[in-house]
Motif scaffolding. Structure first.
Motif, PDB file in Angstrom:
ATOM      1  N   UNK A  72      -8.701  11.146 -37.757  1.00  0.00           N
ATOM      2  CA  UNK A  72     -10.084  10.772 -38.098  1.00  0.00           C
ATOM      3  C   UNK A  72     -10.228  10.398 -39.577  1.00  0.00           C
ATOM      4  N   UNK A  73     -11.164   9.501 -39.840  1.00  0.00           N
ATOM      5  CA  UNK A  73     -11.539   9.109 -41.213  1.00  0.00           C
ATOM      6  C   UNK A  73     -10.422   8.400 -41.978  1.00  0.00           C
ATOM      7  N   UNK A  74      -9.494   7.794 -41.288  1.00  0.00           N
ATOM      8  CA  UNK A  74      -8.469   7.001 -41.969  1.00  0.00           C
ATOM      9  C   UNK A  74      -8.639   5.548 -41.560  1.00  0.00           C
ATOM     10  N   UNK A  75      -8.645   4.662 -42.575  1.00  0.00           N
ATOM     11  CA  UNK A  75      -8.846   3.252 -42.239  1.00  0.00           C
ATOM     12  C   UNK A  75      -7.852   2.399 -43.021  1.00  0.00           C
ATOM     13  N   UNK A  76      -7.714   1.175 -42.564  1.00  0.00           N
ATOM     14  CA  UNK A  76      -6.803   0.233 -43.226  1.00  0.00           C
ATOM     15  C   UNK A  76      -7.392  -0.166 -44.582  1.00  0.00           C
ATOM     16  N   UNK A  77      -6.678   0.053 -45.671  1.00  0.00           N
ATOM     17  CA  UNK A  77      -7.227  -0.295 -46.985  1.00  0.00           C
ATOM     18  C   UNK A  77      -7.282  -1.808 -47.226  1.00  0.00           C
ATOM     19  N   UNK A  78      -6.571  -2.580 -46.405  1.00  0.00           N
ATOM     20  CA  UNK A  78      -6.560  -4.041 -46.570  1.00  0.00           C
ATOM     21  C   UNK A  78      -7.494  -4.698 -45.546  1.00  0.00           C
ATOM     22  N   UNK A  79      -7.758  -5.994 -45.772  1.00  0.00           N
ATOM     23  CA  UNK A  79      -8.647  -6.703 -44.842  1.00  0.00           C
ATOM     24  C   UNK A  79      -7.959  -7.007 -43.514  1.00  0.00           C
ATOM     25  N   UNK A  80      -6.663  -7.134 -43.554  1.00  0.00           N
ATOM     26  CA  UNK A  80      -5.936  -7.448 -42.320  1.00  0.00           C
ATOM     27  C   UNK A  80      -4.576  -6.775 -42.319  1.00  0.00           C
ATOM     28  N   UNK A  81      -3.854  -6.838 -41.196  1.00  0.00           N
ATOM     29  CA  UNK A  81      -2.559  -6.157 -41.109  1.00  0.00           C
ATOM     30  C   UNK A  81      -1.440  -6.873 -41.877  1.00  0.00           C
ATOM     31  N   UNK A  82      -0.469  -6.099 -42.328  1.00  0.00           N
ATOM     32  CA  UNK A  82       0.747  -6.633 -42.951  1.00  0.00           C
ATOM     33  C   UNK A  82       1.934  -5.909 -42.326  1.00  0.00           C
ATOM     34  N   UNK A  83       3.123  -6.529 -42.364  1.00  0.00           N
ATOM     35  CA  UNK A  83       4.254  -5.900 -41.669  1.00  0.00           C
ATOM     36  C   UNK A  83       4.737  -4.594 -42.289  1.00  0.00           C
ATOM     37  N   UNK A  84       4.574  -4.442 -43.616  1.00  0.00           N
ATOM     38  CA  UNK A  84       5.263  -3.336 -44.289  1.00  0.00           C
ATOM     39  C   UNK A  84       4.495  -2.964 -45.550  1.00  0.00           C
ATOM     40  N   UNK A  85       4.647  -1.722 -45.983  1.00  0.00           N
ATOM     41  CA  UNK A  85       3.883  -1.252 -47.149  1.00  0.00           C
ATOM     42  C   UNK A  85       4.752  -0.367 -48.041  1.00  0.00           C
ATOM     43  N   UNK A  86       4.490  -0.421 -49.332  1.00  0.00           N
ATOM     44  CA  UNK A  86       5.087   0.540 -50.276  1.00  0.00           C
ATOM     45  C   UNK A  86       3.956   1.243 -51.007  1.00  0.00           C
TER      46      UNK A  86
END
Ligand SMILES: Cc1cc2nc3c(=O)[nH]c(=O)nc-3n(C[C@H](O)[C@H](O)[C@H](O)COP(=O)(O)OP(=O)(O)OC[C@H]3O[C@@H](n4cnc5c(N)ncnc54)[C@H](O)[C@@H]3O)c2cc1C
Length: 463
Positions: A262-276
């Motif tokens: 709960x209460x977790x959302x994507x910080x970006x506007x859209x999806x990306x394949x990978x994150x650091x």
């Protein structure tokens, strides 16, 4: 079980120190993953080193096996008793000393990692070990597992933050080396024996811990990338004394957290394949150390290495970004569990390992969902494999042994480690016996039988 010995423990130790009340004991007989379930005839809860020593002496006299337990957050079955007396260190939770000039702190083994961090902060310093279970895990457990976490890239694992320990040995004697010294070359560094020993060589009752200067602040950024190769390139560019965390996660891992926690959302506007996810510690002159990090991120955007960047603008946002990473295992639990690996390879081999492991798993269990995330900065990946959407959990998890063997074979082939930070416990004991250098194994057995000839200290784990 040795009833005479159990009765001796009950009659010779203060009443407050032991219990057979199953309602009190039950929470400590299973663990976080619900993979191991145990039993014990007696739980001891000593409040001092002297009480630990008295208990161990009685156990030694009656050859009763003992399992030391801290926060019970270990993930390899090492803290779940199977008939051993359960010796909980949680009541030994006093801060014995903190010295800002010496940059050290002496903690009893049952202090939680978080309370040690807070004590260091109160002294204007920092204890840099940091991991998701820090509110529950204890410093004794951290040292006994040589815990890693997210700041190893800068500060090393638990071992490198320990100056010495106090430990109760298998005969009940007390080894005391709560060193305040930075330099001491007087013979073998015996305190090191207990670090990463998982309770097999002694029971750590207190430790002298190295503190570091607190940074003036931390900049935290989540960088969207195309894949592991680009993450490795970014890591290479980011190498700097200010770099304190470099964690990676694929989109599939982020999706699970957003879906289940709960209460977790994507910080970006859209999806990306990978994150650091990167932490950059700021020095006293704020601007001096902020500028190179901004330059790194701007260059990565400019040349297309980074697809997007979010820089935390507040402590709350920084905590939200870290929470995405820290909830990855929890999210997988809601998704029906996963087959987990805690492995390491050379940092530069991480992308190659991920590509080879994904290909291997696609052949073994078509449509399974490998979710490899974790501490790329240390070459340590939690390679967790989730079930195919249309396969029930039980059927999928019945593949645990063959999947683990295949992944560990790959890791061995790449010169890596089958246990990067969680230890051996019960779960990897057989694997260690097969894969470890025979000379190392023989030496480990020699040390074990010298320190614990009757094999009463955590007798089922590691070797
Ligand atoms: C959500 C989650 C995230 C985690 N993230 C990380 C991570 O990033 N990095 C990491 O390294 N680990 C991680 N862990 C694993 C775990 O938190 C660590 O292994 C931790 O160090 C265990 O501490 P504990 O006090 O819970 O020890 P326990 O689980 O109680 O015990 C672990 C082992 O140490 C022995 N032991 C415990 N206390 C003592 C003592 N005083 N003397 C002698 N032996 C003792 C036990 O017998 C057992 O073999 C995570 C766990 C969870 C649940």
């Amino acid at each position: 079980m040795n009833n005479t010995g159990i009765e001796a423990l009950k009659s010779k130790l203060p009443r407050e120190v032991w219990t057979q009340d199953q309602d009190i004991i039950a929470p400590w007989l299973s663990e976080w993953r619900d993979k191991f379930f145990g039993q014990t005839p007696l739980m001891l809860m000593p409040r001092s080193t002297d009480e630990v020593a008295r208990a161990v002496k009685i156990c030694a006299a009656h050859k009763i096996p003992i399992l030391p337990q801290g926060g019970n957050t270990g993930l390899v079955g090492g803290s779940t008793p199977q008939g051993e007396v359960l010796l909980s260190l949680r009541k030994m939770n006093k801060l014995r000393d903190v010295s800002a000039p010496d940059q050290l702190l002496i903690a009893e083994a049952g202090m939680t990692l978080q309370s040690v961090q807070e004590a260091a902060r109160d002294a204007g310093l920092k204890f840099p070990l940091s991991l998701a279970a820090q509110g529950s895990c204890t410093i004794g457990g951290n040292l006994s597992t040589n815990a890693g976490g997210v700041h190893v890239i800068k500060y090393g694992s638990a071992k490198s933050l320990c100056l010495g320990v106090e430990a109760v040995l298998a005969d009940g004697s007390i080894y005391s080396d709560l060193s305040r010294l930075r330099k001491d070359n007087t013979g073998y560094d015996l305190s090191r024996l207990f670090l990463g020993a998982e309770g097999t060589l002694g029971i750590i009752t207190a430790a002298s811990l190295r503190l570091v200067p607190a940074p003036a602040g931390i900049m935290r950024a989540l960088v969207a990338l195309a894949g592991p190769d680009d993450a490795l390139t970014l890591l290479g560019r980011a190498q700097n004394a200010a770099l304190a965390m470099f964690e990676v996660m694929p989109r599939s891992a982020l999706d699970l957290v957003i879906k289940y926690i709960p209460d977790h959302r994507d910080p970006f506007d859209g999806p990306h394949p990978y994150y650091a996810l990167i932490d950059w510690e700021l020095g006293r002159d704020d601007e001096d150390t902020r500028a190179p990090f901004m330059a790194l991120l701007e260059a990565a955007i400019a040349d297309g290495l980074a697809r997007d960047v979010v820089i935390a603008q507040s402590d709350t946002q920084a905590a939200q970004l870290l929470s995405l990473r820290e909830n990855m295992s929890a999210a997988q639990k809601h998704d029906g569990g996963s087959i987990k690996h805690d492995v390491s390879v050379a940092v530069s081999d991480v992308p190659k390992f991920l590509a080879r492991a994904d290909a291997l798993l696609a052949r073994m269990i078509p449509n399974c969902r490998p979710v490899g995330f974790g501490h790329m900065g240390d070459g340590n990946i939690h390679y967790n494999v989730a079930r195919p959407i249309d396969m029930d959990s039980q059927t999928f998890l019945s593949n645990w042994d063959r999947v683990q063997t295949a992944v560990h074979d790959l890791v061995s082939d790449m010169g890596g480690s089958i246990s990067a930070e969680h230890g051996i416990g019960i779960m990897k004991k057989d694997d260690l016996a097969i894969r470890a250098d025979p000379v190392k194994l023989a030496l480990m057995r020699t040390v074990k039988s010298a320190l614990d000839p009757d094999n009463i200290l955590n007798p089922r784990v590691m070797i």
